[in-house]
Design a protein around this motif. Structure first.
Motif, PDB file in Angstrom:
ATOM      1  N   LEU A 198     -18.385   9.671  63.495  1.00 46.73           N
ATOM      2  CA  LEU A 198     -18.437   9.312  64.908  1.00 46.73           C
ATOM      3  C   LEU A 198     -19.322   8.108  65.173  1.00 46.73           C
ATOM      4  N   VAL A 199     -19.770   7.434  64.121  1.00 41.65           N
ATOM      5  CA  VAL A 199     -20.750   6.371  64.303  1.00 41.65           C
ATOM      6  C   VAL A 199     -20.168   4.983  64.122  1.00 41.65           C
ATOM      7  N   SER A 200     -18.906   4.873  63.631  1.00 39.81           N
ATOM      8  CA  SER A 200     -18.265   3.583  63.344  1.00 39.81           C
ATOM      9  C   SER A 200     -19.058   2.746  62.366  1.00 39.81           C
ATOM     10  N   LEU A 201     -19.692   3.397  61.370  1.00 40.53           N
ATOM     11  CA  LEU A 201     -20.391   2.679  60.317  1.00 40.53           C
ATOM     12  C   LEU A 201     -19.396   2.236  59.268  1.00 40.53           C
ATOM     13  N   SER A 202     -19.868   1.384  58.345  1.00 39.42           N
ATOM     14  CA  SER A 202     -19.014   0.998  57.244  1.00 39.42           C
ATOM     15  C   SER A 202     -19.643   1.232  55.893  1.00 39.42           C
ATOM     16  N   ALA A 203     -20.852   1.833  55.813  1.00 43.30           N
ATOM     17  CA  ALA A 203     -21.474   2.064  54.523  1.00 43.30           C
ATOM     18  C   ALA A 203     -22.753   2.855  54.651  1.00 43.30           C
ATOM     19  N   CYS A 204     -23.338   3.277  53.480  1.00 41.64           N
ATOM     20  CA  CYS A 204     -24.588   4.031  53.412  1.00 41.64           C
ATOM     21  C   CYS A 204     -25.299   3.768  52.096  1.00 41.64           C
TER      22      CYS A 204
ATOM     23  N   GLY B  26     -18.011  -2.967  47.704  1.00 44.52           N
ATOM     24  CA  GLY B  26     -18.298  -3.911  48.778  1.00 44.52           C
ATOM     25  C   GLY B  26     -19.772  -4.289  48.772  1.00 44.52           C
ATOM     26  N   VAL B  27     -20.436  -4.097  49.922  1.00 46.54           N
ATOM     27  CA  VAL B  27     -21.854  -4.411  50.042  1.00 46.54           C
ATOM     28  C   VAL B  27     -22.732  -3.229  49.671  1.00 46.54           C
ATOM     29  N   MET B  28     -22.126  -2.126  49.245  1.00 47.36           N
ATOM     30  CA  MET B  28     -22.881  -0.902  49.021  1.00 47.36           C
ATOM     31  C   MET B  28     -23.181  -0.650  47.559  1.00 47.36           C
ATOM     32  N   THR B  29     -24.260   0.084  47.317  1.00 47.95           N
ATOM     33  CA  THR B  29     -24.581   0.585  45.996  1.00 47.95           C
ATOM     34  C   THR B  29     -25.016   2.032  46.129  1.00 47.95           C
ATOM     35  N   GLY B  30     -24.862   2.783  45.063  1.00 48.55           N
ATOM     36  CA  GLY B  30     -25.256   4.183  45.131  1.00 48.55           C
ATOM     37  C   GLY B  30     -25.073   4.864  43.802  1.00 48.55           C
ATOM     38  N   GLY B  31     -25.111   6.188  43.851  1.00 49.05           N
ATOM     39  CA  GLY B  31     -24.927   6.972  42.651  1.00 49.05           C
ATOM     40  C   GLY B  31     -25.726   8.254  42.688  1.00 49.05           C
ATOM     41  N   GLY B  32     -25.928   8.836  41.518  1.00 41.10           N
ATOM     42  CA  GLY B  32     -26.661  10.085  41.437  1.00 41.10           C
ATOM     43  C   GLY B  32     -26.316  10.841  40.180  1.00 41.10           C
TER      44      GLY B  32
ATOM     45  N   ASP C 149     -26.703  -2.568  53.769  1.00 47.44           N
ATOM     46  CA  ASP C 149     -26.920  -3.192  55.073  1.00 47.44           C
ATOM     47  C   ASP C 149     -25.576  -3.384  55.758  1.00 47.44           C
ATOM     48  N   VAL C 150     -25.402  -2.775  56.919  1.00 48.34           N
ATOM     49  CA  VAL C 150     -24.110  -2.792  57.592  1.00 48.34           C
ATOM     50  C   VAL C 150     -24.261  -3.118  59.075  1.00 48.34           C
ATOM     51  N   ASP C 151     -23.158  -3.571  59.655  1.00 49.64           N
ATOM     52  CA  ASP C 151     -23.081  -3.786  61.093  1.00 49.64           C
ATOM     53  C   ASP C 151     -22.652  -2.464  61.724  1.00 49.64           C
ATOM     54  N   LEU C 152     -23.504  -1.881  62.532  1.00 47.61           N
ATOM     55  CA  LEU C 152     -23.222  -0.590  63.145  1.00 47.61           C
ATOM     56  C   LEU C 152     -22.303  -0.697  64.354  1.00 47.61           C
ATOM     57  N   GLY C 153     -21.916  -1.903  64.714  1.00 48.18           N
ATOM     58  CA  GLY C 153     -21.031  -2.062  65.856  1.00 48.18           C
ATOM     59  C   GLY C 153     -21.718  -1.819  67.182  1.00 48.18           C
TER      60      GLY C 153
ATOM     61  N   THR D 164     -27.983  -3.376  59.776  1.00 51.53           N
ATOM     62  CA  THR D 164     -29.025  -2.364  59.673  1.00 51.53           C
ATOM     63  C   THR D 164     -28.935  -1.679  58.321  1.00 51.53           C
ATOM     64  N   ARG D 165     -30.085  -1.434  57.699  1.00 54.70           N
ATOM     65  CA  ARG D 165     -30.109  -0.668  56.458  1.00 54.70           C
ATOM     66  C   ARG D 165     -29.899   0.801  56.799  1.00 54.70           C
ATOM     67  N   VAL D 166     -28.819   1.367  56.280  1.00 55.57           N
ATOM     68  CA  VAL D 166     -28.514   2.776  56.532  1.00 55.57           C
ATOM     69  C   VAL D 166     -28.391   3.514  55.206  1.00 55.57           C
ATOM     70  N   SER D 167     -28.608   4.811  55.225  1.00 56.06           N
ATOM     71  CA  SER D 167     -28.547   5.590  54.000  1.00 56.06           C
ATOM     72  C   SER D 167     -28.095   7.005  54.285  1.00 56.06           C
ATOM     73  N   VAL D 168     -27.407   7.569  53.312  1.00 56.87           N
ATOM     74  CA  VAL D 168     -27.074   8.990  53.355  1.00 56.87           C
ATOM     75  C   VAL D 168     -27.083   9.524  51.941  1.00 56.87           C
ATOM     76  N   ALA D 169     -27.664  10.687  51.763  1.00 61.72           N
ATOM     77  CA  ALA D 169     -27.725  11.323  50.448  1.00 61.72           C
ATOM     78  C   ALA D 169     -27.384  12.789  50.592  1.00 61.72           C
ATOM     79  N   TYR D 170     -26.811  13.342  49.544  1.00 64.13           N
ATOM     80  CA  TYR D 170     -26.433  14.749  49.522  1.00 64.13           C
ATOM     81  C   TYR D 170     -27.078  15.444  48.322  1.00 64.13           C
ATOM     82  N   THR D 171     -27.514  16.655  48.541  1.00 66.42           N
ATOM     83  CA  THR D 171     -27.852  17.569  47.461  1.00 66.42           C
ATOM     84  C   THR D 171     -26.925  18.767  47.594  1.00 66.42           C
ATOM     85  N   VAL D 172     -26.257  19.119  46.499  1.00 67.91           N
ATOM     86  CA  VAL D 172     -25.289  20.210  46.532  1.00 67.91           C
ATOM     87  C   VAL D 172     -25.643  21.255  45.485  1.00 67.91           C
TER      88      VAL D 172
END
Length: 266
Positions: free
Chosen positions: A14-20, A69-75, A91-95, A102-110
């Motif tokens: 619901l945020v119209s982001l393009s990356a994390c 794209g402009v994103m990096t990640g892993g785990g 770093d993404v344009d949040l619209g 803006t630097r945005v991030s999301v991480a999961y622990t499962v």
């Protein structure tokens, strides 16, 4: 509709982001799994050999990294144990109308069937949804309806990686450890599925790829050359430390996710 380009899209629908951004630590161990039988993949048809290498990700433990794209990640993932700790971002344009990134991030622990998230969507969105970007939040699965999450319908770990990589075609072996071919990413439905917009673009069904396996036919690198179709379809995944990763544990100090967070993840 998915607004994230790849991986963990449900947290931001619901945020119209393009990356994390990634927010996990991976093991430094490189010890191979003990007693693993070496397979002579050169005697197996290329498509069959590569498909087996991809499917192994559903049954073993490994560290991985991703560039997209402009994103990096892993785990890290332990498929047999049903555990994982992974994230992605950039770093993404949040619209928000100001054109800044803006630097945005999301991480999961499962630890299936439970999972936790930690996310930073920038000050504006964090304040709007009352989120603490430094806090791990436990998610109540019963409050989620239809969102993309790192679990399948039965509550098992689902990273979305094999779903993304499964539809390969015209696979050729360039030598005993390298493959080329095309991949159709439009049918992927897991948390690594591309956005609807990217998936609908001409050419998304036949993106060129290259893949590398080790001497034990374990996938080490998978690169999708999709930049000419959509910059977010340019992906590189690497896999290391098979059979020897850092154990995944419950995040320290985790809190229950507030109701506002469920507005984001569905």
């Amino acid at each position: 509709m998915k607004y994230i380009t790849v991986m963990f899209a449900g947290a931001l629908t619901l945020v119209s982001l393009s990356a994390c951004q990634v927010s996990t630590s991976t093991s430094t161990s490189t010890m191979p799994a003990a007693g693993r039988t070496v397979q002579n993949a050169a005697n197996v048809p290329p498509q069959e050999a590569l498909t087996k290498a991809i499917k192994q990700l559903d049954t073993t433990a490994y560290n991985f990294s991703i560039k997209q794209g402009v994103m990096t990640g892993g785990g890290r993932v332990d498929s047999a144990a049903g555990t994982g700790a992974f994230g992605i971002g950039g770093d993404v344009d949040l619209g928000l109308g100001d054109g800044t990134k803006t630097r945005v991030s999301v991480a999961y622990t499962v630890i299936a069937p439970e999972f936790w998230i930690k996310a930073d969507f920038g000050d504006t969105i964090n304040q709007h949804y009352g989120m603490n970007p430094t806090a791990w939040m436990h998610v109540d699965n019963s409050k989620i309806t239809g969102a993309q999450i790192p679990l399948d319908k039965s509550g098992k770990l689902d990273t979305g990686i094999t779903d993304l990589l499964s539809d390969v075609a015209d696979v050729k072996r360039t030598d005993k450890t390298h493959y080329t071919g095309t991949i159709d990413v439009t049918g992927a439905e897991g948390i690594m599925a591309p956005t609807d917009a990217a998936a609908k673009k001409p050419g998304a069904k036949t993106l060129p790829f290259t893949a590398t396996v080790d001497e034990q036919n374990r996938l080490t690198v998978f690169t999708i050359d999709g930049a000419s179709v959509d910059e977010n379809l340019a992906m590189e995944l690497t896999f290391t430390s098979y059979g020897s990763i850092e154990k995944v544990t419950v995040p320290s100090g985790a809190i229950e996710a507030p109701d506002s967070v469920y507005e984001l993840i569905g």
